[in-house]
Design a protein around this motif. Structure first.
Motif, PDB file in Angstrom:
ATOM      1  N   PHE A  83      -7.818   3.516   1.843  1.00 18.75           N
ATOM      2  CA  PHE A  83      -8.496   3.571   3.129  1.00 18.75           C
ATOM      3  C   PHE A  83     -10.010   3.501   2.977  1.00 18.75           C
ATOM      4  N   LEU A 102       7.844   7.586  -8.416  1.00 12.74           N
ATOM      5  CA  LEU A 102       7.667   7.585  -6.960  1.00 12.74           C
ATOM      6  C   LEU A 102       6.686   6.502  -6.517  1.00 12.74           C
ATOM      7  N   VAL A 135      -1.163  11.023  -1.205  1.00 11.03           N
ATOM      8  CA  VAL A 135      -0.857  12.191  -0.372  1.00 11.03           C
ATOM      9  C   VAL A 135      -0.310  13.321  -1.238  1.00 11.03           C
ATOM     10  N   LEU A 136       0.568  12.985  -2.179  1.00  8.06           N
ATOM     11  CA  LEU A 136       1.227  14.025  -2.979  1.00  8.06           C
ATOM     12  C   LEU A 136       0.297  14.659  -4.003  1.00  8.06           C
ATOM     13  N   ILE A 137      -0.713  13.921  -4.474  1.00  8.46           N
ATOM     14  CA  ILE A 137      -1.637  14.551  -5.421  1.00  8.46           C
ATOM     15  C   ILE A 137      -2.895  15.030  -4.721  1.00  8.46           C
ATOM     16  N   ILE A 182      -0.166   5.112  -1.268  1.00 11.53           N
ATOM     17  CA  ILE A 182      -0.471   6.112  -0.241  1.00 11.53           C
ATOM     18  C   ILE A 182       0.396   7.350  -0.444  1.00 11.53           C
ATOM     19  N   ILE A 211      -7.026  12.658  -0.676  1.00 11.12           N
ATOM     20  CA  ILE A 211      -7.038  12.362   0.750  1.00 11.12           C
ATOM     21  C   ILE A 211      -8.458  12.137   1.222  1.00 11.12           C
ATOM     22  N   PRO A 212      -8.766  11.152   2.086  1.00 10.28           N
ATOM     23  CA  PRO A 212      -7.848  10.082   2.503  1.00 10.28           C
ATOM     24  C   PRO A 212      -7.510   9.164   1.336  1.00 10.28           C
ATOM     25  N   PRO A 213      -6.345   8.506   1.386  1.00  9.42           N
ATOM     26  CA  PRO A 213      -5.909   7.651   0.288  1.00  9.42           C
ATOM     27  C   PRO A 213      -6.958   6.618  -0.098  1.00  9.42           C
ATOM     28  N   LEU A 247       0.806  -1.225   0.000  1.00 10.25           N
ATOM     29  CA  LEU A 247       0.000   0.000   0.000  1.00 10.25           C
ATOM     30  C   LEU A 247       0.838   1.273   0.000  1.00 10.25           C
ATOM     31  N   VAL A 302      10.753   1.109  -1.288  1.00 15.52           N
ATOM     32  CA  VAL A 302      11.642   1.905  -0.436  1.00 15.52           C
ATOM     33  C   VAL A 302      11.204   1.786   1.025  1.00 15.52           C
ATOM     34  N   ILE A 315       6.110  15.961 -17.233  1.00 16.94           N
ATOM     35  CA  ILE A 315       7.307  15.604 -16.472  1.00 16.94           C
ATOM     36  C   ILE A 315       6.978  15.275 -15.007  1.00 16.94           C
ATOM     37  N   PRO A 316       6.188  16.107 -14.316  1.00 14.49           N
ATOM     38  CA  PRO A 316       5.790  15.713 -12.962  1.00 14.49           C
ATOM     39  C   PRO A 316       5.038  14.384 -12.932  1.00 14.49           C
ATOM     40  N   LEU A 375       7.556  11.708 -12.893  1.00 15.47           N
ATOM     41  CA  LEU A 375       8.152  11.661 -11.557  1.00 15.47           C
ATOM     42  C   LEU A 375       7.223  10.944 -10.575  1.00 15.47           C
ATOM     43  N   MET A 376       5.936  11.269 -10.655  1.00 14.07           N
ATOM     44  CA  MET A 376       4.965  10.654  -9.755  1.00 14.07           C
ATOM     45  C   MET A 376       4.841   9.158 -10.023  1.00 14.07           C
TER      46      MET A 376
END
Lengths: 203, 203, 203
Positions: free
Chosen positions: B61, B126, B51-53, B47, B56-58, B43, B133, B118-119, B122-123
């Motif tokens: 959930f 991530l 959060v970054l886009i 998540i 919320i809540p993810p 998850l 990670v 480009i973002p 990146l997303m």
């Protein structure tokens, strides 16, 4: 739109990315690892700050310069890094500059979105140390903020300059520069003269 | 509502949870630790992305399937894991599949909420590397994205397929499958043939 | 405004900050490191929870008490810590209390913002273990939730009491206390009697 904070922000991203990329070189990552560690270090503090103040998506996702700077920095560090013998010193210098710039910028941004003085200082410190903490976690090192003797205090000092001038109603953008310089100088002095805070086991 | 992304998302959660749970088995966690490490791995990437886009809540959930899948996966891995000798290979395979699926899904989701190309790439990266990670940080290992020679590049490749087809106006949901497959195949080839990117110390 | 949750929240911040600060003393951090590790441990779980449910900026940034408590706790732990021989026991006790308080408070807060029962339990566990996970990551230790035999299960038990009473429509604020107590007692019993969950290698 005030240009100075953007320039300082990109400068902060550059120096932090440099510290991350050089650390990557030192622990012998490949080129991708060097670029990733540089980008995480350069952008991490700002992303943490933006998430916590609700500036979503983070500024660095909506502006190609915020991504180009750390990736190019990673490439440059990979290709033209200094001798491995000298590298630790450059990591410390660029880390100190990033700490100073992000501490004052993070504080200012928190004040702009309406946070009170004490939380704004906290946010400044978080922004200043955030990128370095992520860098050290990814490189499996104890984060500098805990390991180094005098690390968070310079960040606090720079942050306080911004908050106090803001509360007195005299804050101007250019004051970010002396505030950041105060933090950077304190941090470099701490490294140079091995300043240390008291330890519990001394008591 | 398009069903395919949901199915691929649950599949990505399953394979990433499997990689986390198997790692938990290998480093001799108990059953709760195995389930927790599986759930965080499955998850985590989604998540972080949500959060970054600002979603919320993810998503995970608000939908019981997103929680049931990784927990059941943890139980299954705990009970029926392969021989410890072979376990590393299965961790790598499931990690590669998760990387591919989450890279392209993260990119698509970022494009849907209006991020620039480009973002969005990146997303996607991530999202693809986020779960792994977190898994490696919790298990006190150097994260794969830095440790492994060719890890982020396959994610970039899959992400680019989505962004380019989106920008050309020809994107359809089914294209997520070949895009993810490209990433997965590249990653597995990198493992199989020990592809490596240049290191700074080679220069 | 109901006062009890605020009091319990501050109590949870205090005990978690104490566990972090004492760990900092034990691994010989300086005074700043002790205060930072205390603050991160005390506030981390709540900040993670607030980010995930969209309560931005986090509650702890808008109320000076939420910052004063962990910093003062750090100072006190630094100055008056127990003998290093006994310190591990106090870390465990305060960690267990923080786990219990934050698990039930996190669950309640998630239910208030409208999450369904299962995600609310998940959020309670995340809140309960979040601060301790950040503490252990920063101190470069394997997080307790994975290392300790019976850690997440007490959190789940306390969380379930809140969710079940909420769903039955009988929840009152004072029920947070027995729910937290259940978690704390289970966790302390697990430590005292070395309860352990099955490991994959036993099978």
């Amino acid at each position: 739109m005030d240009l100075l904070p953007v320039v300082l922000d990109l400068l902060g991203i550059f120096v932090f990315a440099l510290s991350g990329a050089l650390l990557g070189v030192r622990i012998r990552f490949d080129i991708v690892g060097v670029m990733v560690l540089g980008a995480v270090t350069g952008l991490g503090g700002g992303i943490v700050r933006d998430v916590l103040i609700g500036a979503i998506p983070p500024a660095s996702f909506n502006d190609w310069r915020y991504l180009a700077v750390p990736l190019l920095t990673g490439l440059i560090a990979f290709r033209f890094h200094p001798d491995l013998v000298k590298i630790e010193r450059y990591i410390n210098w660029s880390d100190a500059m990033g700490l100073g710039l992000f501490s004052v910028l993070g504080t200012q941004k928190a004040l702009i979105v309406g946070l009170d003085p004490i939380p704004a200082v906290l946010m400044g410190i978080l922004t200043g140390v955030g990128g370095g903490v992520l860098r050290d976690l990814l490189a499996n090192r104890m984060p500098s903020v805990l390991r180094e003797d005098v690390y968070a205090l310079p960040s606090l000092a720079g942050s306080l300059v911004v908050v106090i001038s803001w509360e007195l109603g005299v804050f101007r953008s250019w004051m970010l520069i002396p505030a950041a310089a105060l933090c950077i100088v304190l941090r470099l002095l701490a490294i140079r003269f091995r300043w240390s805070a008291p330890r519990a086991t001394d008591w």
